[in-house]
Design an enzyme around this catalytic site. Structure first.
Site, PDB file in Angstrom:
ATOM      1  N   GLY A   1       0.837  -1.199   0.000  1.00  0.00           N
ATOM      2  CA  GLY A   1       0.000   0.000   0.000  1.00  0.00           C
ATOM      3  C   GLY A   1       0.862   1.236   0.000  1.00  0.00           C
TER       4      GLY A   1
ATOM      5  N   SER B   1       8.864   5.057 -12.159  1.00  0.00           N
ATOM      6  CA  SER B   1       8.986   5.162 -13.615  1.00  0.00           C
ATOM      7  C   SER B   1      10.455   5.242 -14.033  1.00  0.00           C
ATOM      8  CB  SER B   1       8.258   6.410 -14.113  1.00  0.00           C
ATOM      9  OG  SER B   1       8.967   7.559 -13.699  1.00  0.00           O
TER      10      SER B   1
ATOM     11  N   GLU C   1      12.196  -3.753  -4.598  1.00  0.00           N
ATOM     12  CA  GLU C   1      11.232  -3.862  -5.685  1.00  0.00           C
ATOM     13  C   GLU C   1      11.911  -3.634  -7.036  1.00  0.00           C
ATOM     14  OE1 GLU C   1       7.875  -1.234  -5.374  1.00  0.00           O
ATOM     15  OE2 GLU C   1       6.906  -2.109  -7.130  1.00  0.00           O
TER      16      GLU C   1
ATOM     17  N   SER D   1       1.251   3.715  -3.342  1.00  0.00           N
ATOM     18  CA  SER D   1       0.743   4.798  -4.178  1.00  0.00           C
ATOM     19  C   SER D   1      -0.659   5.221  -3.756  1.00  0.00           C
ATOM     20  CB  SER D   1       0.677   4.349  -5.633  1.00  0.00           C
ATOM     21  OG  SER D   1       1.925   3.916  -6.055  1.00  0.00           O
TER      22      SER D   1
HETATM   23  C1  LIG Z   1       0.603  -1.801 -13.468  1.00  0.00           C
HETATM   24  C2  LIG Z   1       0.990  -1.029 -12.266  1.00  0.00           C
HETATM   25  C3  LIG Z   1       1.230  -1.665 -11.062  1.00  0.00           C
HETATM   26  C4  LIG Z   1       1.558  -0.964  -9.904  1.00  0.00           C
HETATM   27  N1  LIG Z   1       1.709  -1.620  -8.722  1.00  0.00           N
HETATM   28  C5  LIG Z   1       1.837  -0.897  -7.582  1.00  0.00           C
HETATM   29  C6  LIG Z   1       1.793  -1.517  -6.288  1.00  0.00           C
HETATM   30  O1  LIG Z   1       1.722  -2.726  -6.199  1.00  0.00           O
HETATM   31  N2  LIG Z   1       1.861  -0.758  -5.186  1.00  0.00           N
HETATM   32  C7  LIG Z   1       1.981   0.593  -5.262  1.00  0.00           C
HETATM   33  O2  LIG Z   1       2.039   1.239  -4.221  1.00  0.00           O
HETATM   34  N3  LIG Z   1       2.042   1.234  -6.464  1.00  0.00           N
HETATM   35  C8  LIG Z   1       1.951   0.512  -7.618  1.00  0.00           C
HETATM   36  N4  LIG Z   1       1.940   1.156  -8.839  1.00  0.00           N
HETATM   37  C9  LIG Z   1       2.037   2.618  -8.873  1.00  0.00           C
HETATM   38  C10 LIG Z   1       3.306   3.143  -9.486  1.00  0.00           C
HETATM   39  O3  LIG Z   1       4.337   3.079  -8.552  1.00  0.00           O
HETATM   40  C11 LIG Z   1       3.033   4.568  -9.975  1.00  0.00           C
HETATM   41  O4  LIG Z   1       2.146   4.468 -11.051  1.00  0.00           O
HETATM   42  C12 LIG Z   1       4.291   5.262 -10.408  1.00  0.00           C
HETATM   43  O5  LIG Z   1       5.116   5.540  -9.323  1.00  0.00           O
HETATM   44  C13 LIG Z   1       4.001   6.550 -11.183  1.00  0.00           C
HETATM   45  O6  LIG Z   1       3.086   7.370 -10.518  1.00  0.00           O
HETATM   46  P1  LIG Z   1       1.823   7.957 -11.284  1.00  0.00           P
HETATM   47  O7  LIG Z   1       1.157   6.831 -11.954  1.00  0.00           O
HETATM   48  O8  LIG Z   1       1.054   8.745 -10.328  1.00  0.00           O
HETATM   49  O9  LIG Z   1       2.413   8.891 -12.409  1.00  0.00           O
HETATM   50  P2  LIG Z   1       2.995  10.375 -12.213  1.00  0.00           P
HETATM   51  O10 LIG Z   1       3.855  10.432 -11.035  1.00  0.00           O
HETATM   52  O11 LIG Z   1       1.894  11.338 -12.310  1.00  0.00           O
HETATM   53  O12 LIG Z   1       3.931  10.487 -13.493  1.00  0.00           O
HETATM   54  C14 LIG Z   1       3.459  10.812 -14.811  1.00  0.00           C
HETATM   55  C15 LIG Z   1       4.663  11.006 -15.728  1.00  0.00           C
HETATM   56  O13 LIG Z   1       5.478  12.070 -15.236  1.00  0.00           O
HETATM   57  C16 LIG Z   1       6.807  11.636 -15.039  1.00  0.00           C
HETATM   58  N5  LIG Z   1       7.412  12.289 -13.886  1.00  0.00           N
HETATM   59  C17 LIG Z   1       6.891  12.423 -12.652  1.00  0.00           C
HETATM   60  N6  LIG Z   1       7.753  13.021 -11.825  1.00  0.00           N
HETATM   61  C18 LIG Z   1       8.885  13.253 -12.546  1.00  0.00           C
HETATM   62  C19 LIG Z   1      10.155  13.838 -12.245  1.00  0.00           C
HETATM   63  N7  LIG Z   1      10.471  14.279 -11.030  1.00  0.00           N
HETATM   64  N8  LIG Z   1      11.057  13.927 -13.244  1.00  0.00           N
HETATM   65  C20 LIG Z   1      10.758  13.463 -14.491  1.00  0.00           C
HETATM   66  N9  LIG Z   1       9.592  12.917 -14.826  1.00  0.00           N
HETATM   67  C21 LIG Z   1       8.656  12.803 -13.863  1.00  0.00           C
HETATM   68  C22 LIG Z   1       6.682  10.143 -14.833  1.00  0.00           C
HETATM   69  O14 LIG Z   1       7.883   9.473 -15.137  1.00  0.00           O
HETATM   70  C23 LIG Z   1       5.570   9.772 -15.768  1.00  0.00           C
HETATM   71  O15 LIG Z   1       6.087   9.600 -17.051  1.00  0.00           O
HETATM   72  C24 LIG Z   1       1.666   0.437  -9.988  1.00  0.00           C
HETATM   73  C25 LIG Z   1       1.470   1.094 -11.218  1.00  0.00           C
HETATM   74  C26 LIG Z   1       1.130   0.373 -12.349  1.00  0.00           C
HETATM   75  C27 LIG Z   1       0.903   1.106 -13.631  1.00  0.00           C
END
Ligand SMILES: Cc1cc2nc3c(=O)[nH]c(=O)nc-3n(C[C@H](O)[C@H](O)[C@H](O)COP(=O)(O)OP(=O)(O)OC[C@H]3O[C@@H](n4cnc5c(N)ncnc54)[C@H](O)[C@@H]3O)c2cc1C
Lengths: 381, 401
Positions: B133, B381, B251, B135
């Protein structure tokens, strides 16, 4: 990895020590700026005979040469440790001509007499041996050989022209490919002092020394054949595989150095009141180069290891190393210039030498697309 | 070193003697492949279950954990060897999943004795499945801005808020959560605590999310006045960020490794699809440009595997290289490159969603391709990974905030 367990990709203690010593020595004694001095002074040799002798004394030139021929009897892997460091400062000394082309051709195809005659001199730094294969119109395809070897009473007579023969301007012996009627082509050892041989020095972008070698009915004896008559293609492929791996080790070192210089530069250079290295647009591209360097190191080490331990794996791994090292070095060199900004395209700054060498090495011993095609063939598709 | 060599022989012998035939060659032996277990697990494959039991008995589901917690008390170098030997014949690890790969190691380091004793054996035996838990809708890349509230009330914490992307929450038994225990902390990284919750606790609701690829194991998890005992706090209150980062480290390297699969398999897969869809002319795929692209993929794949091997070898010799941080970036790039090429060679045959006119394998492949787009987002990412490498490995200065 065709085998199940990966080859050892680590340097042992002696090799680590060798790497460190070579790094230090080369940084202190052979800084890249020499390329400019040698070029501008139109130096006749084009490299430093003294440095070459010193490295011979340190045992580096004979690392891989067997003990009976006055070498250290170690592996190709050990040689690559030194080659990597020599690449860092783009050393123009005759590593590629003598240690990669000449020595490997002798080791793989030479008779005991030929080895006895030449390898001790190579190990001691006195003898330069090179190999000429490039011709007008061969465009990297070494099987297109227009140079001919006509049978004579005492052996053969060679006629033709080889281009960009590395260190051809002062080699004691030059190995050349020439077609032998009805049997493909053959490698011959010629003495440039012979009548009929004309040597014309060439100047390239990369600071390596080269020459046009013209052959006009040059007589060679049967003792001067390297390998089998008609066996030139097979032998040259094996020589090129080794040379490609050794060159890849140099390219790795060169790319590492261009990258390290660039990282230092972007940490120091300030614009907008901050170091330019704090801009994410540059940071992410720097990381891309870094990841490529990490991958390149792995493939170069694996290919070098295979030459000593797993001959069957050499063709694929040599192609892998050469393709990847070529792309990485080119990428690192291009980014190095871009991140240096305007100073990066001036002759005054050293970083520009890296892209010149990157271009030359990219085109030497098969460009990446050639190696990818070969890789596909070796994997049956 | 010779001790490790001897152990390699022993591990090889044991794995080759005991791994069920049917499982061989089926797996890249990554940390997320195979038997995940847990109370809601419906796995009935007798080979997987037998392999699980053999692993448990030997302590080799978690080789580097202490024996009292279900491990075998071995070093990490020994553990690497065991996993490498499993990988060598393509059998999955006897138990897989987040508990073993991510949460367990961190609980071992940061948990107290009672927590270790309560949770680790269940993980090692595959009896309890854990989910993450982390994101939240407004805390993705910027994870430290998370807001799931945890307020102290006597011997309990009361949790309110929402998590998202909680993988397998619907099939898990427990969740480890990052919570906000001090909303007034001077920095957002302060005031975060790691709290464990039994998913059966009243007030927790789990809702599944569909992805572009369709069905997925990812969920939204809602917390509505959820009460958990204070003993479920891991480490110190308000100092959970260090633990959170440790889990993320596990991870990242796990994702990189689980992508690795068998050396050569990505190339084989794409070549197979190219032959299927384009045919073969004079023994080769009849398109030189595609051949070149496939060769580039095959080369990157080999370079990646050699790099994993090199990292493993240098870790075993006691000098871990900074190279480990790139496995996620390169591994996920490789995965996406493989699927893009696999789709390219299929042409219109790869455009099916479901139903007639498409074969099963192609339909599945297309779903997997869509799913692969998430690999450079999940687990931090690629952009965030590059920020990390830039700062920690290259030592580049941070930008102006
Ligand atoms: C299939 C899947 C499984 C997942 N499983 C888990 C899980 O088990 N547990 C959990 O807690 N989370 C999980 N996640 C969440 C995952 O960790 C987040 O999706 C990820 O950290 C990105 O956050 P966001 O989706 O809010 O995108 P955002 O943070 O909004 O990012 C959007 C875009 O902006 C870019 N960006 C953001 N900040 C920066 C920066 N400082 N510099 C450059 N570029 C930037 C990102 O790289 C991305 O391209 C999962 C996500 C997916 C898609």
């Amino acid at each position: 990895m065709s085998g199940q367990t990966a080859p050892s990709l680590l340097l042992n203690d002696e090799q680590q020590m060798l790497s460190k010593t070579a790094h230090q020595f080369i940084r202190d004694r052979a800084p890249v700026a020499r390329i400019r001095t040698l070029r501008d002074s139109k130096d006749e040799t084009g490299f430093s005979r003294e440095l070459w002798s010193e490295m011979a004394e340190l045992g580096w030139l004979g690392l891989q040469i067997p003990e009976p021929y006055d070498g250290m009897g170690l592996g190709f892997f050990d040689l690559c440790v030194v080659l990597e460091q020599s690449g860092r400062e783009l050393m123009p000394e005759p590593f590629v001509s003598t240690l990669l082309l000449g020595t490997q051709a002798l080791l793989l195809g030479g008779t005991d007499a030929q080895k006895k005659a030449l390898l001790p001199g190579i190990a001691s730094g006195e003898t330069i041996v090179t190999l000429g294969y490039e011709e007008a119109g061969s465009h990297g395809d070494v099987s297109k050989v227009a140079t001919t070897a006509r049978k004579s009473a005492t052996g053969f007579e060679l006629s033709g022209e080889k281009l960009q023969v590395l260190d051809g301007h002062l080699a004691e012996r030059i190995i050349v490919s020439a077609t032998t009627s009805g049997s493909g082509y053959t490698l011959f050892l010629i003495d440039p002092a012979h009548s009929g041989v004309t040597i014309t020095r060439q100047f390239r972008i990369d600071g390596l020394n080269a020459a046009i070698v013209q052959l006009d009915a040059v007589p060679v004896g049967r003792d001067d054949i390297i390998g089998e008559i008609g066996g030139g293609a097979v032998l040259l492929e094996a020589v090129f595989d080794r040379a490609a791996v050794g060159l890849s080790a140099q390219m790795l070192g060169a790319a590492e150095q261009a990258f390290a210089d660039t990282i230092n530069y972007i940490k120091e250079r300030e614009q907008f009141g901050v170091p330019i290295g704090s801009f994410q647009a540059l940071q992410h591209r720097a990381v891309s180069v870094y990841t490529e360097l990490v991958l390149t190191r792995s493939v170069v080490l694996a290919a070098a290891r295979a030459i000593d331990d797993a001959p069957d794996d050499v063709p694929r791994l040599a192609s892998l190393a050469k393709a990847i090292a070529s792309e990485t070095f080119k990428h690192a060199a291009k980014e190095a210039i871009q991140m240096h900004g305007g100073i990066g395209v001036t002759d005054e700054h050293d970083i520009g030498f890296y892209i010149k060498r990157a271009q030359a090495t990219y085109m030497t011993f098969g460009k990446p697309s050639h190696h990818r095609q070969r890789w596909a063939e070796l994997h049956g598709y | 070193m010779s001790d490790l060599n001897a152990f390699r022989e022993e591990a090889r012998a044991w794995v080759r003697e005991n791994a069920p035939e049917a499982l061989r060659g089926t797996s890249g032996s990554g940390p997320f492949e195979g038997y995940w277990g847990g109370a809601k697990c419906e796995q009935t494959d007798p080979d997987l279950l037998r392999w699980r039991d053999l692993g448990i008995e030997k302590g080799w589901t978690a080789p580097s954990w202490p024996k009292q917690y279900g491990g075998a008390g071995l070093s990490h170098a020994h553990e690497e060897i065991i996993h490498a030997e499993m990988k060598a014949i393509g059998v999955p690890r006897p138990v897989a999943g987040q508990g073993l790969a991510m949460f367990g190691p961190v609980l071992l380091e940061y948990g107290n004795d009672a927590q270790r004793a309560a949770h680790l054996p269940g993980i090692a035996r595959g009896e309890v499945r854990w989910c993450q838990g982390y994101s939240e809708p407004n805390a993705g890349s910027d994870l430290a801005s998370l807001q799931l509230k945890a307020e102290r009330d006597g011997d309990e914490f009361v949790l309110n808020g929402q998590k998202v992307w909680t993988s397998h929450a619907n099939l898990s038994d427990w969740i480890y959560c990052l919570t906000r225990t001090d909303p007034n902390a001077p920095k957002k990284q302060m005031g975060i605590s790691v709290i464990l919750a039994d998913l059966n606790t009243p007030g927790i609701t789990v809702k599944r999310i569909d992805l572009i690829s369709g069905y997925s194991p990812f969920c939204e998890t809602f917390f509505d006045d959820v009460r958990v005992p204070v003993g479920n706090l891991v480490g110190k209150e308000n100092e959970g960020w260090t633990i959170a980062k440790a889990i993320l480290g596990h991870e990242r390297s796990s994702i990189g490794r689980s992508i690795a699969r068998q050396p050569g398999s990505a190339q084989r897969e794409v070549v197979g699809r190219a032959r299927k869809h384009l045919g073969v002319a004079e023994g080769v795929i009849p398109d030189p440009l595609l051949r070149d692209e496939i060769a580039a993929l095959g080369m990157l794949e080999e370079a990646f595997h050699l790099t994993l091997a090199r990292i493993q070898q240098s870790a075993a010799s006691g000098t871990p290289g900074s190279e480990a941080s790139i496995t996620k970036i390169v591994g996920t790039d490789l995965k996406q490159m493989r699927f893009e090429l696999g789709m390219k060679v299929a042409g219109a045959d790869g455009l099916g969603w479901e139903g007639p006119g498409f074969d099963e394998d192609d339909l599945q492949y297309t779903r997997d391709w869509l799913r692969s787009r998430a690999s450079t987002i999940e687990g931090g990412s690629s952009e965030i990974q590059k920020n990390i490498v830039s700062k920690r490995v290259l030592g580049l200065p941070e930008g102006k905030k």
